[in-house]
Design a protein around this motif. Structure first.
Motif, PDB file in Angstrom:
ATOM      1  N   GLU A  67       0.838  -1.199   0.000  1.00  0.00           N
ATOM      2  CA  GLU A  67       0.000   0.000   0.000  1.00  0.00           C
ATOM      3  C   GLU A  67       0.878   1.256   0.000  1.00  0.00           C
ATOM      4  N   GLN A  68       1.989   1.186   0.719  1.00  0.00           N
ATOM      5  CA  GLN A  68       2.893   2.337   0.808  1.00  0.00           C
ATOM      6  C   GLN A  68       3.458   2.690  -0.568  1.00  0.00           C
ATOM      7  N   VAL A  69       3.891   1.687  -1.313  1.00  0.00           N
ATOM      8  CA  VAL A  69       4.444   1.923  -2.647  1.00  0.00           C
ATOM      9  C   VAL A  69       3.342   2.404  -3.589  1.00  0.00           C
ATOM     10  N   LEU A  70       2.148   1.837  -3.443  1.00  0.00           N
ATOM     11  CA  LEU A  70       1.011   2.275  -4.255  1.00  0.00           C
ATOM     12  C   LEU A  70       0.761   3.769  -4.064  1.00  0.00           C
ATOM     13  N   ASN A  71       0.754   4.207  -2.821  1.00  0.00           N
ATOM     14  CA  ASN A  71       0.530   5.628  -2.536  1.00  0.00           C
ATOM     15  C   ASN A  71       1.649   6.499  -3.100  1.00  0.00           C
ATOM     16  N   ALA A  72       2.871   5.963  -3.083  1.00  0.00           N
ATOM     17  CA  ALA A  72       4.003   6.709  -3.634  1.00  0.00           C
ATOM     18  C   ALA A  72       3.856   6.884  -5.143  1.00  0.00           C
ATOM     19  N   VAL A  73       3.389   5.837  -5.826  1.00  0.00           N
ATOM     20  CA  VAL A  73       3.179   5.926  -7.275  1.00  0.00           C
ATOM     21  C   VAL A  73       2.069   6.925  -7.587  1.00  0.00           C
ATOM     22  N   ASP A  93       4.857  -5.029 -11.083  1.00  0.00           N
ATOM     23  CA  ASP A  93       4.976  -3.669 -11.611  1.00  0.00           C
ATOM     24  C   ASP A  93       3.681  -3.241 -12.305  1.00  0.00           C
ATOM     25  N   ILE A  94       3.127  -4.159 -13.094  1.00  0.00           N
ATOM     26  CA  ILE A  94       1.915  -3.848 -13.843  1.00  0.00           C
ATOM     27  C   ILE A  94       0.723  -3.696 -12.914  1.00  0.00           C
ATOM     28  N   ASP A  95       0.623  -4.539 -11.883  1.00  0.00           N
ATOM     29  CA  ASP A  95      -0.476  -4.421 -10.925  1.00  0.00           C
ATOM     30  C   ASP A  95      -0.456  -3.063 -10.217  1.00  0.00           C
ATOM     31  N   LEU A  96       0.739  -2.629  -9.799  1.00  0.00           N
ATOM     32  CA  LEU A  96       0.854  -1.336  -9.127  1.00  0.00           C
ATOM     33  C   LEU A  96       0.453  -0.189 -10.052  1.00  0.00           C
ATOM     34  N   ALA A  97       0.963  -0.229 -11.268  1.00  0.00           N
ATOM     35  CA  ALA A  97       0.649   0.826 -12.233  1.00  0.00           C
ATOM     36  C   ALA A  97      -0.840   0.838 -12.560  1.00  0.00           C
ATOM     37  N   LYS A  98      -1.390  -0.346 -12.681  1.00  0.00           N
ATOM     38  CA  LYS A  98      -2.814  -0.495 -13.015  1.00  0.00           C
ATOM     39  C   LYS A  98      -3.707   0.123 -11.938  1.00  0.00           C
ATOM     40  N   LEU A  99      -3.430  -0.213 -10.688  1.00  0.00           N
ATOM     41  CA  LEU A  99      -4.262   0.278  -9.597  1.00  0.00           C
ATOM     42  C   LEU A  99      -4.021   1.763  -9.332  1.00  0.00           C
ATOM     43  N   ALA A 100      -2.755   2.186  -9.378  1.00  0.00           N
ATOM     44  CA  ALA A 100      -2.437   3.599  -9.138  1.00  0.00           C
ATOM     45  C   ALA A 100      -3.052   4.489 -10.212  1.00  0.00           C
TER      46      ALA A 100
END
Length: 345
Positions: A67-73, A93-100
């Motif tokens: 969650e912390q990295v998600l918020n940073a993105v 990487d793709i999941d984070l970019a997708k959700l962010a």
């Protein structure tokens, strides 16, 4: 129904990302989201490609899916005023970019560097540290750009994991059919058949996959993309995610990050196919042929951890009916299933 506007699978695709973004009408800033390994591998070339087409480009390196990295993105998207997020990397990487990007209200483009699971094309993402230990809906990619030169060079275990995720569609579809019969849940033949066809084609082309022939790698990539499209058509992850995926998430909770998602889903498919009274041996034999894990030991977990995961898997999504039922699998039964399939000794 969200579907990609462009899907390009071929060679030297990375250098064409800027051209595609321009054609799709994206403007202003672009943010490349990539990992510490995948950014120098392909992310830098993606950034240069979009810069050549007049985009202001920035990048962010991510190392986990918390969650912390998600918020940073999301913070980076806001500070750079990016209008499109370019996800360059593996599933995390793709999941984070997708959700962010979804939470930020901007589009994203999927540029996978490994064919490890169907998240490269689906509208669903999995981020650790949240209240839900499973995939949640985000958004489908505006485009999927799969560079075969990059994908063919990724570690073989990632390709084998992608195969495990694909073959798991056999049990996922059966669970969907079961929920339709017993719970009157919506069932879509087209989405289901698309997912099943992907599994069938990967099994049919096992030899080419093992030999890492470009045709075999392409089959896996196209199958993963088709699975993502199946979920978009269905409006849920049902055609691609059943009890075997609940098992995968449960094993992650019980044992931690000891193996890849697709590897756990493949073993889960063996167990769940046995429970469904289906041809679990075909799934097991396929996993062995391509060199993917088929036992608890190969997943780096103990027999006790694997059995516990199978007994608690049903509780992760009580609203999603599967072969595990509403009360789950008793410990003695879970031990018997795991032993009968050879998953534990």
């Amino acid at each position: 129904m969200q579907l990609p506007r462009e899907v390009i699978v071929g060679r030297d695709i990375v250098s064409r990302v800027g051209e595609v973004c321009e054609r799709l009408g994206f403007q202003h800033g672009a943010l490349v989201v990539s990992g510490p390994t995948t950014y120098p591998l392909a992310g830098e070339r993606v950034a240069k490609s979009v810069a050549r087409h007049g985009f202001t480009v920035d990048h962010v390196i991510v190392e986990d899916t918390s969650e912390q990295v998600l918020n940073a993105v999301m913070g980076k998207i806001k500070s750079t005023k990016a209008r499109v997020v370019l996800a360059v990397g593996g599933g995390k990487d793709i999941d984070l970019a997708k959700l962010a990007s979804s939470k930020s209200g901007v589009s994203f483009v999927s540029i996978p560097t490994a064919a490890s699971h169907d998240g490269i094309a689906s509208p669903y993402a999995s981020v650790k540290g949240g209240t839900k230990p499973y995939s949640i809906r985000a958004q489908a990619p505006a485009a999927i750009l799969a560079d075969m030169d990059v994908l063919a060079e990724s570690p073989y275990e990632l390709l084998a994991a992608g195969c495990g995720d694909i073959v798991a569609k056999y049990t996922a579809v059966k669970d969907w059919q079961l929920a339709h019969k017993l719970k009157n849940e919506y069932y879509g033949d087209y989405a289901a058949e698309l997912a099943l066809m992907s599994a069938q084609l990967v099994i049919k082309n096992a030899r080419d996959i093992v030999q890492r022939k470009i045709e075999g790698v392409r089959t896996v990539v196209e199958a993963l993309i088709s699975c993502g499209v199946a979920m978009s058509i269905a409006g849920s992850s049902r055609p691609c995610s059943g009890a075997e995926h609940l098992f995968s998430h449960a094993l992650d909770i019980v044992a931690g990050d000891t193996s890849l998602h697709g590897e756990r889903a493949g073993v889960g498919a063996v167990l769940c196919s046995y429970l469904q009274g289906s041809n679990w041996e075909e799934i097991r034999d396929f996993l062995k042929e391509i060199g993917a894990p088929s036992t608890a030991k190969e997943l780096n977990v103990s027999p006790e951890q694997l059995v516990k995961a199978l007994t608690i898997a049903h509780s992760l999504r009580p609203e999603r009916y599967t072969i595990l039922g509403e009360t789950g699998v008793a410990q003695a039964a879970a031990e018997r299933v795991a032993s009968a399939t050879g998953v534990i000794g």
